[in-house]
Design an enzyme around this catalytic site. Structure first.
Site, PDB file in Angstrom:
ATOM      1  N   GLY A   4      51.256 -26.743 133.647  1.00 22.95           N
ATOM      2  CA  GLY A   4      50.558 -27.052 135.089  1.00 22.95           C
ATOM      3  C   GLY A   4      50.548 -28.450 135.085  1.00 22.95           C
ATOM      4  O   GLY A   4      49.642 -28.872 136.351  1.00 22.95           O
ATOM      5  N   HIS A   5      50.715 -29.528 134.504  1.00 25.96           N
ATOM      6  CA  HIS A   5      50.361 -30.786 134.711  1.00 25.96           C
ATOM      7  C   HIS A   5      51.609 -31.485 134.174  1.00 25.96           C
ATOM      8  O   HIS A   5      51.630 -32.191 133.076  1.00 25.96           O
ATOM      9  CB  HIS A   5      49.194 -31.092 133.620  1.00 25.96           C
ATOM     10  CG  HIS A   5      48.293 -32.291 133.887  1.00 25.96           C
ATOM     11  ND1 HIS A   5      48.953 -33.574 133.599  1.00 25.96           N
ATOM     12  CD2 HIS A   5      47.591 -32.737 134.838  1.00 25.96           C
ATOM     13  CE1 HIS A   5      48.023 -34.567 134.175  1.00 25.96           C
ATOM     14  NE2 HIS A   5      47.260 -34.026 134.991  1.00 25.96           N
ATOM     15  N   PHE A   6      52.484 -31.686 134.856  1.00 26.70           N
ATOM     16  CA  PHE A   6      52.948 -31.215 136.317  1.00 26.70           C
ATOM     17  C   PHE A   6      54.206 -30.549 136.105  1.00 26.70           C
ATOM     18  O   PHE A   6      55.247 -30.986 135.422  1.00 26.70           O
ATOM     19  CB  PHE A   6      53.032 -32.292 137.169  1.00 26.70           C
ATOM     20  CG  PHE A   6      51.651 -33.072 137.551  1.00 26.70           C
ATOM     21  CD1 PHE A   6      50.643 -32.764 138.224  1.00 26.70           C
ATOM     22  CD2 PHE A   6      51.622 -34.494 136.732  1.00 26.70           C
ATOM     23  CE1 PHE A   6      49.527 -33.427 138.222  1.00 26.70           C
ATOM     24  CE2 PHE A   6      50.483 -35.096 136.801  1.00 26.70           C
ATOM     25  CZ  PHE A   6      49.348 -34.702 137.407  1.00 26.70           C
ATOM     26  N   VAL A  37      53.325 -34.451 132.146  1.00 27.56           N
ATOM     27  CA  VAL A  37      52.242 -35.771 131.696  1.00 27.56           C
ATOM     28  C   VAL A  37      51.088 -35.127 130.859  1.00 27.56           C
ATOM     29  O   VAL A  37      50.348 -34.359 131.545  1.00 27.56           O
ATOM     30  CB  VAL A  37      52.000 -36.553 133.095  1.00 27.56           C
ATOM     31  CG1 VAL A  37      50.955 -37.541 132.602  1.00 27.56           C
ATOM     32  CG2 VAL A  37      53.062 -36.935 133.647  1.00 27.56           C
TER      33      VAL A  37
END
Length: 153
Positions: free
Chosen positions: A46-48, A53
């Protein structure tokens, strides 16, 4: 210090254990450790999406965990009877993104230590480039006292 020793010191476990190896420790002074960052880290989902990252707060957490290891080893504390809590982070700065495949080097230097309280400077680098830094304030508490305090409230 290998992962087995780290697991004996820290209460953290997957997916929140963020120190893989300690390569240098001078008790009461400094510690150097690292975290191998892989695409399999759960936070990358979820990041990203499409541009993974490592979250900056997790880099700070890795530095905080390294601070706890330094405190335990400096005072020869029994980790089955002690816990280290992060009390604060000052001056946190993020300089470059940490990506899958990076080896995050964690450098901790003691600024001050009085009683149960530790103040450290933390620096995270990748391939010699500064990626994050901050000052950390941590305290070491008795597990039994912490449990008794929680039960009383």
């Amino acid at each position: 210090m290998d992962i087995g020793e780290i697991l004996n010191l820290l209460p953290h476990r997957y997916p929140f254990l963020l120190v893989d190896r300690v390569v240098e420790i001078i008790p009461g002074q400094k510690l150097t450790a690292y975290k191998n960052v892989t695409i399999n880290e759960p936070f990358f989902n979820g990041h990203f999406p499409g541009h993974p990252v490592m979250p900056g707060v997790l880099i700070l957490e890795a530095l905080a965990q390294a601070t706890a290891i330094l405190a335990y080893k400096s005072e020869n504390m029994d980790p089955s009877r002690k816990l280290t809590y992060l009390m604060g982070v000052d001056g946190a700065r993020f300089r470059k993104p940490v990506l899958p495949g990076d080896r995050l080097q964690l450098e901790i230097e003691v600024v001050r230590h009085k009683g149960a309280v530790w103040k450290t400077k933390g620096l995270a680098t990748v391939d010699g480039a500064r990626v994050a830094e901050g000052e950390f304030l941590a305290t070491v508490v008795d597990k039994d006292a912490d449990a008794a305090e929680s039960a009383a409230s």
